[in-house]
Motif scaffolding. Structure first.
Motif, PDB file in Angstrom:
ATOM      1  N   GLN A   2     -14.281  -4.904  64.045  1.00 38.24           N
ATOM      2  CA  GLN A   2     -15.142  -4.593  62.881  1.00 38.24           C
ATOM      3  C   GLN A   2     -15.507  -3.143  62.428  1.00 38.24           C
ATOM      4  N   LEU A   3     -15.639  -2.437  63.425  1.00 41.25           N
ATOM      5  CA  LEU A   3     -15.653  -0.886  63.409  1.00 41.25           C
ATOM      6  C   LEU A   3     -14.605  -0.303  62.782  1.00 41.25           C
ATOM      7  N   ALA A   4     -13.415  -0.876  63.273  1.00 41.70           N
ATOM      8  CA  ALA A   4     -12.302  -0.143  62.315  1.00 41.70           C
ATOM      9  C   ALA A   4     -12.199  -0.490  61.036  1.00 41.70           C
ATOM     10  N   ARG A   5     -12.700  -1.389  60.387  1.00 41.02           N
ATOM     11  CA  ARG A   5     -12.817  -2.067  59.067  1.00 41.02           C
ATOM     12  C   ARG A   5     -13.958  -1.519  58.359  1.00 41.02           C
ATOM     13  N   THR A   6     -14.808  -0.612  58.981  1.00 39.46           N
ATOM     14  CA  THR A   6     -16.029  -0.271  58.113  1.00 39.46           C
ATOM     15  C   THR A   6     -15.836   0.353  56.850  1.00 39.46           C
ATOM     16  N   PRO A   7     -15.028   1.299  56.620  1.00 42.97           N
ATOM     17  CA  PRO A   7     -14.386   1.821  55.487  1.00 42.97           C
ATOM     18  C   PRO A   7     -14.166   0.878  54.452  1.00 42.97           C
ATOM     19  N   LEU A   8     -13.584  -0.412  55.005  1.00 46.07           N
ATOM     20  CA  LEU A   8     -12.984  -1.342  54.094  1.00 46.07           C
ATOM     21  C   LEU A   8     -14.206  -2.146  53.553  1.00 46.07           C
ATOM     22  N   TYR A   9     -15.373  -2.422  54.379  1.00 45.97           N
ATOM     23  CA  TYR A   9     -16.307  -3.117  53.895  1.00 45.97           C
ATOM     24  C   TYR A   9     -17.394  -2.206  53.225  1.00 45.97           C
ATOM     25  N   ALA A  10     -17.164  -0.770  53.283  1.00 50.20           N
ATOM     26  CA  ALA A  10     -18.050  -0.204  52.269  1.00 50.20           C
ATOM     27  C   ALA A  10     -17.817   0.023  50.987  1.00 50.20           C
ATOM     28  N   THR A  11     -16.170   0.053  50.919  1.00 46.40           N
ATOM     29  CA  THR A  11     -15.423   0.020  49.505  1.00 46.40           C
ATOM     30  C   THR A  11     -15.713  -1.342  49.065  1.00 46.40           C
ATOM     31  N   ARG A  12     -15.920  -2.406  49.593  1.00 46.05           N
ATOM     32  CA  ARG A  12     -16.131  -3.533  49.176  1.00 46.05           C
ATOM     33  C   ARG A  12     -17.696  -3.725  48.562  1.00 46.05           C
ATOM     34  N   LEU A  13     -18.457  -3.130  49.328  1.00 46.70           N
ATOM     35  CA  LEU A  13     -19.885  -3.272  48.867  1.00 46.70           C
ATOM     36  C   LEU A  13     -20.069  -2.281  47.700  1.00 46.70           C
ATOM     37  N   THR A  14     -19.379  -1.449  47.700  1.00 46.51           N
ATOM     38  CA  THR A  14     -19.512  -0.314  46.713  1.00 46.51           C
ATOM     39  C   THR A  14     -18.937  -1.049  45.419  1.00 46.51           C
ATOM     40  N   LEU A  34     -27.343  -4.156  46.761  1.00 46.83           N
ATOM     41  CA  LEU A  34     -26.614  -4.736  45.694  1.00 46.83           C
ATOM     42  C   LEU A  34     -25.159  -5.355  45.881  1.00 46.83           C
ATOM     43  N   GLY A  35     -24.350  -4.739  46.763  1.00 50.05           N
ATOM     44  CA  GLY A  35     -23.186  -5.282  47.143  1.00 50.05           C
ATOM     45  C   GLY A  35     -23.205  -6.936  47.825  1.00 50.05           C
ATOM     46  N   ILE A  36     -24.122  -6.977  48.613  1.00 51.98           N
ATOM     47  CA  ILE A  36     -24.346  -8.301  49.131  1.00 51.98           C
ATOM     48  C   ILE A  36     -24.809  -9.388  48.041  1.00 51.98           C
ATOM     49  N   VAL A  37     -25.755  -8.799  47.273  1.00 58.68           N
ATOM     50  CA  VAL A  37     -26.191  -9.689  46.054  1.00 58.68           C
ATOM     51  C   VAL A  37     -24.841 -10.045  45.092  1.00 58.68           C
ATOM     52  N   GLY A  38     -23.942  -9.198  45.165  1.00 55.90           N
ATOM     53  CA  GLY A  38     -22.649  -9.323  43.954  1.00 55.90           C
ATOM     54  C   GLY A  38     -21.597  -9.760  44.611  1.00 55.90           C
ATOM     55  N   ARG A  39     -21.732 -10.550  45.982  1.00 50.75           N
ATOM     56  CA  ARG A  39     -20.504 -10.876  46.922  1.00 50.75           C
ATOM     57  C   ARG A  39     -20.197 -12.254  45.993  1.00 50.75           C
ATOM     58  N   PRO A  40     -18.800 -12.357  45.831  1.00 53.12           N
ATOM     59  CA  PRO A  40     -18.317 -13.786  45.177  1.00 53.12           C
ATOM     60  C   PRO A  40     -18.372 -14.846  46.153  1.00 53.12           C
ATOM     61  N   ALA A  41     -18.643 -16.025  45.814  1.00 53.26           N
ATOM     62  CA  ALA A  41     -19.036 -17.172  46.752  1.00 53.26           C
ATOM     63  C   ALA A  41     -17.963 -17.590  47.723  1.00 53.26           C
ATOM     64  N   ASP A  42     -16.587 -17.311  47.343  1.00 54.30           N
ATOM     65  CA  ASP A  42     -15.498 -17.555  47.836  1.00 54.30           C
ATOM     66  C   ASP A  42     -14.902 -16.465  48.714  1.00 54.30           C
ATOM     67  N   ILE A  95     -17.253  -9.863  55.356  1.00 54.50           N
ATOM     68  CA  ILE A  95     -16.738  -9.327  56.941  1.00 54.50           C
ATOM     69  C   ILE A  95     -15.662 -10.352  57.048  1.00 54.50           C
ATOM     70  N   ASP A  96     -14.540  -9.905  57.700  1.00 53.66           N
ATOM     71  CA  ASP A  96     -13.491 -10.624  57.915  1.00 53.66           C
ATOM     72  C   ASP A  96     -13.756 -11.182  59.501  1.00 53.66           C
ATOM     73  N   ARG A  97     -13.091 -12.307  59.722  1.00 53.24           N
ATOM     74  CA  ARG A  97     -13.350 -12.864  61.168  1.00 53.24           C
ATOM     75  C   ARG A  97     -12.328 -12.064  61.998  1.00 53.24           C
ATOM     76  N   ALA A  98     -12.644 -11.686  63.025  1.00 51.79           N
ATOM     77  CA  ALA A  98     -11.822 -10.768  63.996  1.00 51.79           C
ATOM     78  C   ALA A  98     -10.889 -11.932  64.930  1.00 51.79           C
ATOM     79  N   VAL A  99     -11.615 -13.071  65.272  1.00 51.98           N
ATOM     80  CA  VAL A  99     -10.877 -14.247  66.063  1.00 51.98           C
ATOM     81  C   VAL A  99     -11.110 -15.385  65.336  1.00 51.98           C
ATOM     82  N   LEU A 100     -10.039 -16.081  65.095  1.00 52.87           N
ATOM     83  CA  LEU A 100     -10.265 -17.273  64.181  1.00 52.87           C
ATOM     84  C   LEU A 100     -10.306 -18.372  65.272  1.00 52.87           C
ATOM     85  N   PRO A 101     -11.157 -19.264  64.892  1.00 56.58           N
ATOM     86  CA  PRO A 101     -11.759 -20.226  65.955  1.00 56.58           C
ATOM     87  C   PRO A 101     -10.695 -21.273  66.302  1.00 56.58           C
TER      88      PRO A 101
END
Length: 756
Positions: free
Chosen positions: A130-142, A232-240, A244-250
């Motif tokens: 998750q730390l390695a993908r922090t820039p990706l998550y920040a971009t998505r929120l923006t 605002l990014g969380i409020v604007g999140r698409p439902a589908d 955050i990506d899952r690090a380990v698939l169940p």
């Protein structure tokens, strides 16, 4: 039952949970005045309360010191302690369904350490991911913040103007209910007046904060801005689309526990294996490759074979696909020791890639990589000093297994390849360019060629025995072919591998079968120390198609799916089925249809029999390996015999049975007795059919019947008269139309095969 033993001569051993009651209860103590001292009265409840629920154990303590475990006990390494046993059986049954207060994994030091280690590694991995993908998550929120702002403004507007109540007010208008409408209007005006002030104050505050950040931004202001954008990014999140990506698939399977294993075993319907049976886990259930391994002792009188017969039921009890369940026995300990391996993936749906696909060369003295076991570990088949027998039903991966072995042979430029494919499908045709001897076909000429190969191989074994005997002791101390000896080309002791696929067509042949079986047995017995290896593959393992002298002397056996116990033991050896090594448990059919094609039992290559899925080589991959081997051998000057264009020696008479039968037809006769045809054939080719004519009665008739059977020509009752005249009679014979139709069908298949 017997009385409980005492620890010394004066004090009996205190009673425990497993203490057996005496067979005859003691007499009631006397209560009269002359009865002596009164016996001490013990409280049963008090005695039970003093018992510790988990008595101390030591590693050396394999069983309770006070006697054997009573029948009905379930003893588990991962759940130490003795089960509660008293007359209140109903209460005891209810207690068994309760979940333990202390987790099972905390009761074993080893399992606790492994579990904590796994949890720590899992947490570290997820955190790093998750730390390695922090820039990706920040971009998505923006990028989602404008949509979130729009949603926030829209929501505030609806809330401020009380638009959520608009449908109710419109409904009162439609109903023409002025009293309700006025009431709702006054309520709406009251709400809007308050909400306008709240919204206005919030808007002014946001404007001031924005101007402050724009004029002289500080770290705190930047943090606040980042937090606002995140919100605002969380409020604007698409439902589908989650942020955050899952690090380990169940995983789709649950951890294997002793409870699950016991539950699955007790529903198999095996006599002696029920809910009250002794199931002793001799080691903790642990991870073993991509799956779980459980080592356990079955109840007394229950064998591993009983469980193997119920493999499909066991898979149902474990709630796993059949291709994930691989029980096996360890008869070196006892017949009730079960090693249960439960994989995460279905073995039938996996494709094993051959390591030889990318190999530039190979050394057969190091064995040949053959496939993987269910745990995903590579299994290498020893080659030198071994012979191999492969058997299965048609379509179960026998020829694919032969292809893998052949790939290892041809990639060693010092190994001489003699390949015979006696079904005419061309499965081994890519290797023809590197073979010293090669044939592909089901006709009599091809079978004669294979028989000649075994005769030549017998001569080669005798030559090598003399050559090896002459070598000095310092060069060959053990009188066996080694890598150093094989590399000396002048000695002619290089590895020689002879493969005969569909060998039943050779050994069951009426002309060449008997001698071929004797030659094969000779080579198997004596050639192993001389660098001569014989690999046989058959889809009809019976005493007529596979000589017992051959099947009994091979050292390595690989059996894919077979129909029954007889075929199983013909390939894997006598009593293999009884010992729980059963190739009948494999599901017929290709993997894409849920079958176990390519999977079989391998014996002789490893200390214990193993389930192995052979590596798969399709025609394209086989051709690439063959081309690489051809270039390797050409560079080393190792192209000989057939690969070099040499013609084979005519060591055995070649003939076409169907053509010879047609050649002895007289006139336009429609049907003829078998014995008459045999006499005519003996006149045509005495060296081939002479022994047939020397037989008498039913044996002479059966000789031709058996010879024509592989071609689909059936015999039956035919009316005729003896050649010298006499009384007519019905005897076994042939119809000439059947012979002509067989020739037409065979030639048609040849033409279509050549065209393709």
């Amino acid at each position: 039952m017997t009385d409980h033993p005492t620890t010394n001569g004066h004090h009996p051993t205190p009673p425990t949970e497993l203490t057996a009651l005496p067979e005859h209860p003691p007499a009631a103590p006397a209560t009269g005045p002359d009865s002596g001292p009164a016996a001490e009265v013990l409280s049963l409840e008090a005695a039970r309360e003093r018992r510790h629920p988990y008595p101390p154990t030591t590693p050396e303590q394999d069983a309770p010191a006070d006697g054997p475990v009573l029948e009905g006990e379930i003893v588990r390494v991962d759940q130490p302690g003795e089960a509660e046993r008293d007359w209140r059986s109903e209460l005891a049954d209810k207690n068994r369904t309760r979940r333990p207060i202390v987790p099972v994994w905390l009761r074993s030091r080893t399992e606790a350490i492994e579990t904590l280690k796994w949890a720590g590694e899992y947490a570290a991995y997820v955190t790093g991911y998750q730390l390695a993908r922090t820039p990706l998550y920040a971009t998505r929120l923006t990028l989602r913040a404008p949509r979130g702002l729009a949603r926030l403004v829209y929501g505030m507007t609806r809330w401020t103007l009380d638009l959520e109540g608009e449908p109710v007010r419109l409904a009162t208008v439609v109903k023409a209910d002025p009293e309700s409408y006025l009431k709702l209007s006054r309520q709406r005006d009251s709400r809007v007046r308050l909400r306008v002030w709240v919204s206005g104050a919030a808007l002014v505050t946001l404007l001031i904060a924005s101007l402050m950040v724009a004029s002289a931004p500080t770290a705190a202001q930047w943090t606040a801005l980042a937090a606002a954008i995140a919100v605002l990014g969380i409020v604007g999140r698409p439902a589908d689309r989650p942020l955050i990506d899952r690090a380990v698939l169940p995983t789709r399977v649950e951890k294997l526990t002793s409870d699950i294993v016991v539950r699955a075993l007790t529903v198999l319907g095996v006599s002696g294996l029920n809910a009250k049976a002794d199931v002793n886990f001799v080691a903790p259930i642990t991870r073993d490759g991509p799956g779980w391994r459980a080592d356990l002792d079955l109840p007394y009188g229950v064998t591993v074979g009983d469980v193997l017969d119920k493999r499909s039921r066991l898979a149902s009890g474990l709630r796993r696909p059949l291709g994930c369940i691989w029980p096996e026995g360890d008869s070196s300990i006892h017949e009730g020791r079960l090693i249960l391996w439960v994989g995460d993936r279905d073995l039938s749906k996996t494709i094993v890639k051959s390591p030889l696909l990318k190999a530039t060369s190979h050394d057969v003295f190091k064995g040949i990589p053959f496939g993987n076991d269910p745990r995903g570990r590579l299994i290498t088949v020893p080659f030198i000093e071994n012979n191999m027998l492969i058997g299965s039903q048609p379509g179960q991966g026998k020829t694919a297994s032969v292809r893998e072995l052949a790939a290892g042979i041809v990639l060693d430029p010092t190994a001489e390849a003699w390949f015979h494919e006696l079904k005419g499908s061309g499965d081994l045709d890519p290797y023809e360019q590197v073979c010293h001897r090669y044939v592909s076909g089901i006709d009599d000429a091809s079978i004669a060629y294979a028989a000649a190969s075994l005769a030549l191989l017998k001569q080669e074994v005798m030559r090598r025995a003399g050559a090896l005997k002459k070598l000095p002791a310092d060069l060959c101390p053990d009188k066996k072919v080694t890598r150093a000896i094989a590399d000396k080309r002048s000695l002619g002791l290089h590895p020689l591998a002879c493969i005969i696929d569909e060998c039943q067509n050779l050994f069951a042949h009426p002309i060449y079968g008997k001698q071929a079986g004797e030659d094969a047995e000779f080579v198997i017995k004596l050639g192993r120390a001389l660098g001569v290896v014989l690999i046989l593959a058959t889809q009809r393992p019976d005493k007529n198609s596979l000589p017992t002298g051959v099947s009994a002397n091979v050292s390595i056996r690989f059996c894919l799916r077979v129909a029954g116990q007889t075929e199983n033991d013909m390939i894997l050896g006598t009593s293999a089925y009884q010992n729980g090594i059963r190739a009948t448990l494999f599901v017929p059919g290709p993997p894409d249809q849920g079958g176990d094609a390519g999977t079989g039992y391998l014996i002789g290559a490893t200390p214990m029999p193993k389930v192995v899925k052979a590596a798969y080589l399709n025609t394209t991959a086989t051709q690439l390996i063959a081309d690489r081997a051809h270039a390797l051998r050409k560079a080393a000057g190792r192209l000989t015999g057939h690969a070099a264009g040499d013609q084979p020696e005519a060591s055995a008479p070649a003939y076409d049975l169907l053509a010879d039968v047609v050649a002895v037809r007289v006139g336009s006769e429609a049907k003829v007795w078998n014995e008459i045809v045999v006499d005519r054939l003996a006149e045509l080719r005495p060296e081939v059919y002479g022994p047939w004519a020397e037989q008498e009665g039913p044996a002479k008739t059966a000789q031709l019947t058996n010879a024509l059977k592989p071609y689909g020509v059936k015999t039956g009752q035919v009316w005729g008269t003896p050649p010298g005249g006499g009384k007519g009679a019905n005897r076994i014979g042939i119809a000439w139309d059947d012979v002509l139709n067989a020739i037409t069908e065979r030639d048609g298949k040849r033409d279509s095969g050549a065209g393709s």
